[in-house]
Design an enzyme around this catalytic site. Structure first.
Site, mmCIF file in Angstrom:
data_model
loop_
_atom_site.group_PDB
_atom_site.id
_atom_site.type_symbol
_atom_site.label_atom_id
_atom_site.label_comp_id
_atom_site.label_asym_id
_atom_site.label_seq_id
_atom_site.Cartn_x
_atom_site.Cartn_y
_atom_site.Cartn_z
ATOM 1 N N ARG A 58 0.841 -1.210 0.000
ATOM 2 C CA ARG A 58 0.000 0.000 0.000
ATOM 3 C C ARG A 58 0.876 1.260 0.000
ATOM 4 O O ARG A 58 0.534 2.284 -0.566
ATOM 5 C CB ARG A 58 -0.894 0.002 1.254
ATOM 6 C CG ARG A 58 -1.440 1.363 1.704
ATOM 7 C CD ARG A 58 -2.356 1.900 0.640
ATOM 8 N NE ARG A 58 -2.718 3.289 0.759
ATOM 9 C CZ ARG A 58 -3.906 3.728 1.110
ATOM 10 N NH1 ARG A 58 -4.837 2.872 1.465
ATOM 11 N NH2 ARG A 58 -4.180 5.004 1.101
ATOM 12 N N TYR B 125 3.122 3.848 -3.171
ATOM 13 C CA TYR B 125 2.775 5.167 -3.721
ATOM 14 C C TYR B 125 3.296 6.281 -2.815
ATOM 15 O O TYR B 125 3.969 7.215 -3.267
ATOM 16 C CB TYR B 125 1.255 5.221 -3.850
ATOM 17 C CG TYR B 125 0.656 6.560 -4.123
ATOM 18 C CD1 TYR B 125 0.682 7.099 -5.409
ATOM 19 C CD2 TYR B 125 0.017 7.282 -3.122
ATOM 20 C CE1 TYR B 125 0.094 8.330 -5.669
ATOM 21 C CE2 TYR B 125 -0.579 8.504 -3.380
ATOM 22 C CZ TYR B 125 -0.538 9.023 -4.655
ATOM 23 O OH TYR B 125 -1.125 10.230 -4.915
ATOM 24 N N ALA B 126 2.967 6.190 -1.528
ATOM 25 C CA ALA B 126 3.321 7.276 -0.605
ATOM 26 C C ALA B 126 4.839 7.450 -0.513
ATOM 27 O O ALA B 126 5.344 8.577 -0.485
ATOM 28 C CB ALA B 126 2.739 6.990 0.773
ATOM 29 N N VAL C 15 -14.841 -0.454 3.907
ATOM 30 C CA VAL C 15 -13.602 -1.208 4.130
ATOM 31 C C VAL C 15 -13.238 -1.142 5.615
ATOM 32 O O VAL C 15 -13.194 -0.061 6.208
ATOM 33 C CB VAL C 15 -12.466 -0.636 3.251
ATOM 34 C CG1 VAL C 15 -11.129 -1.264 3.603
ATOM 35 C CG2 VAL C 15 -12.792 -0.841 1.774
ATOM 36 N N GLY D 54 -14.857 -1.646 8.194
ATOM 37 C CA GLY D 54 -15.869 -1.006 9.042
ATOM 38 C C GLY D 54 -16.109 0.467 8.751
ATOM 39 O O GLY D 54 -16.988 1.084 9.351
ATOM 40 N N GLY D 55 -15.326 1.064 7.842
ATOM 41 C CA GLY D 55 -15.556 2.486 7.489
ATOM 42 C C GLY D 55 -15.216 3.444 8.620
ATOM 43 O O GLY D 55 -15.783 4.534 8.719
HETATM 44 C C1 UGA Z 1 -6.064 8.104 -2.014
HETATM 45 C C2 UGA Z 1 -4.696 8.177 -2.661
HETATM 46 O O1 UGA Z 1 -3.842 7.215 -2.258
HETATM 47 C C3 UGA Z 1 -4.022 9.484 -2.449
HETATM 48 O O2 UGA Z 1 -3.060 9.683 -3.384
HETATM 49 C C4 UGA Z 1 -4.858 10.618 -2.694
HETATM 50 O O3 UGA Z 1 -4.135 11.795 -2.347
HETATM 51 C C5 UGA Z 1 -6.093 10.486 -1.909
HETATM 52 O O4 UGA Z 1 -6.758 9.278 -2.243
HETATM 53 C C6 UGA Z 1 -6.946 11.621 -2.278
HETATM 54 O O5 UGA Z 1 -7.948 11.444 -2.974
HETATM 55 O O6 UGA Z 1 -6.542 12.754 -1.936
HETATM 56 P P1 UGA Z 1 -7.321 7.315 0.128
HETATM 57 O O7 UGA Z 1 -7.859 8.505 0.842
HETATM 58 O O8 UGA Z 1 -7.028 6.141 0.988
HETATM 59 O O9 UGA Z 1 -6.012 7.754 -0.668
HETATM 60 O O10 UGA Z 1 -8.313 6.859 -1.034
HETATM 61 P P2 UGA Z 1 -9.762 6.233 -1.161
HETATM 62 O O11 UGA Z 1 -9.653 5.062 -2.060
HETATM 63 O O12 UGA Z 1 -10.689 7.303 -1.587
HETATM 64 O O13 UGA Z 1 -10.127 5.671 0.291
HETATM 65 C C7 UGA Z 1 -10.560 6.478 1.344
HETATM 66 C C8 UGA Z 1 -11.056 5.562 2.457
HETATM 67 O O14 UGA Z 1 -12.266 4.949 2.045
HETATM 68 C C9 UGA Z 1 -10.119 4.421 2.834
HETATM 69 O O15 UGA Z 1 -10.230 4.201 4.220
HETATM 70 C C10 UGA Z 1 -10.698 3.220 2.095
HETATM 71 O O16 UGA Z 1 -10.391 1.999 2.698
HETATM 72 C C11 UGA Z 1 -12.172 3.531 2.165
HETATM 73 N N1 UGA Z 1 -13.012 2.969 1.075
HETATM 74 C C12 UGA Z 1 -12.684 3.145 -0.209
HETATM 75 C C13 UGA Z 1 -14.163 2.282 1.418
HETATM 76 O O17 UGA Z 1 -14.490 2.095 2.621
HETATM 77 N N2 UGA Z 1 -14.955 1.788 0.429
HETATM 78 C C14 UGA Z 1 -14.663 1.960 -0.874
HETATM 79 O O18 UGA Z 1 -15.436 1.504 -1.734
HETATM 80 C C15 UGA Z 1 -13.492 2.663 -1.210
#
Ligand code: UGA
Length: 357
Positions: free
Chosen positions: A154, A157-158, A220, A222-223
């Site tokens: 994971r 990227y970071a 994911v 538990g959100g």
């Molecule tokens: C991502 C990218 O890795 C970063 O580069 C980016 O800067 C960031 O988005 C952003 O949009 O600024 P992240 O925030 O983890 O990071 O991206 P998401 O896939 O949008 O996930 C956000 C959260 O929602 C995470 O906890 C993920 O597990 C959760 N999620 C995601 C769900 O619960 N259900 C889903 O269907 C998708």
């Protein structure tokens, strides 16, 4: 408006011009200034309406091509938005993710240092790493950065984005600004799986797709993770605050000197912080209002484990709360769009755009 916005001789190069942020930035530059744009991307579907604009030149290319990098660095302002930035790809495609987020931008930074261009590089809020649920405000030049083990890809990227930031900051002759976006959302974000993209988009597009299809939203782990969602239109306003600050500084100071804006800025909206479960419920409610139905007719969210959903090596940042003090102090910029407005405009756009999806 500062005088340079009327200057027709200024060309901005935008790498990733056809992407989610790029398409909004392009529109704003063409609307609010007389500048020209040199746009580079592999996909232009979001900017079809600009393809014949006489102030624009577009090139189908990416930064893997050295001659393209040199061409881009000929322009005085270079904005790099190009990246593989969907978490679902960080596990399965780590080498490509690292190449796109380190090798390519480092080559662009070298070229800009040589040509004297101002490089505005989009990094990520993810460089703050594996933050815990009780982590405090993330401060650009103070917060500790902690990542998971190498087996947890994971963080491919970071860590690539972080290395790029360190590289840029270390280049002696480069005039640069780094932007760390905190979950920008708005029209044209990502894609609808199976319609104009495959795999799992980021949360807003994924939830929007599920709502349009009448499927349950997936939470994911538990959100419980929290994010601070930021309107892409506020992000564009930040870019104009940055342009204004830089152009007024360079008009008065020795242009050969490094800009005082050679530093990193968080761009986010701490007032828009939500858990992902709260996001799901807000989006269900707004979707029901858009459709004129009762929220009870919208499927309840379902929980799923991160590894099951994204694959081995998935970990998460549990909280990403930006300090926005620096942008306010140095640029007078503060994101202002409240979460309900951001979500409604994003969802209304998504429903209209993909109504047959
Ligand atoms: C991502 C990218 O890795 C970063 O580069 C980016 O800067 C960031 O988005 C952003 O949009 O600024 P992240 O925030 O983890 O990071 O991206 P998401 O896939 O949008 O996930 C956000 C959260 O929602 C995470 O906890 C993920 O597990 C959760 N999620 C995601 C769900 O619960 N259900 C889903 O269907 C998708």
């Amino acid at each position: 408006m500062i005088p340079q916005f009327n200057d027709q001789s200024i060309t901005v190069a935008i790498v990733g011009c056809g992407g989610f942020i790029g398409c909004h930035l392009l529109d704003a530059i063409l609307t609010r200034t007389k500048w020209r744009v040199f746009g580079v991307d592999l996909d232009f579907y979001r900017i079809q309406h600009r393809l014949n604009d006489e102030r624009c030149e577009f090139m189908v290319a990416d930064l893997a091509d050295k001659s393209v990098v040199e061409r881009i660095a000929k322009y005085p302002i270079v904005v790099n938005l190009a990246a593989i930035c969907t978490p679902s790809r960080y596990m399965a495609e780590a080498p490509e993710v690292i190449r796109s987020n380190y090798d390519h931008p480092a080559a662009l930074a070298d070229a800009c240092a040589k040509s004297g261009s101002w490089l505005i590089h989009f990094s990520t809020s993810e460089i703050y790493g594996r933050t815990s649920a009780d982590s405090d405000l993330l401060v650009e030049d103070e917060s500790e950065l902690t990542f998971g083990p190498v087996t947890a890809s994971r963080w491919s990227y970071a860590t690539a984005k972080l290395l790029t930031e360190r590289y840029i900051a270390g280049l002696k002759n480069l005039k640069w600004t780094v932007v760390r976006p905190f979950n920008f959302v708005g029209p044209y974000m990502d894609f609808m799986p199976g319609v104009d993209g495959s795999g799992i988009p980021r949360v807003l597009a994924n939830f929007s797709s599920a709502l349009v299809r009448g499927e349950p939203l997936k939470l994911v782990n538990g959100g419980v993770a929290k994010r601070s969602f930021t309107s892409v239109f506020d992000a564009v306003d930040f870019m104009f605050a940055l342009f204004e600050a830089e152009l007024s500084t360079s008009a008065t100071e020795n242009a050969a000197e490094k800009s005082p804006l050679s530093q990193a800025f968080n761009i986010g909206n701490p007032e828009n912080e939500l858990t992902i479960a709260e996001l799901a419920n807000k989006m269900r409610k707004i979707f029901a209002e858009i459709k004129g139905v009762s929220v009870d007719t919208i499927p309840e969210p379902e929980e799923v484990s991160g590894v099951e959903y994204y694959g081995e090596g998935y970990e998460d940042s549990m909280r990403r709360l930006p300090s926005v003090e620096k942008a306010e102090r140095l640029l007078g910029f503060k994101a202002k769009t409240p979460i309900d407005v951001v979500l409604r405009e994003s969802l209304e756009w998504f429903v209209g755009h993909y109504s047959n999806g």
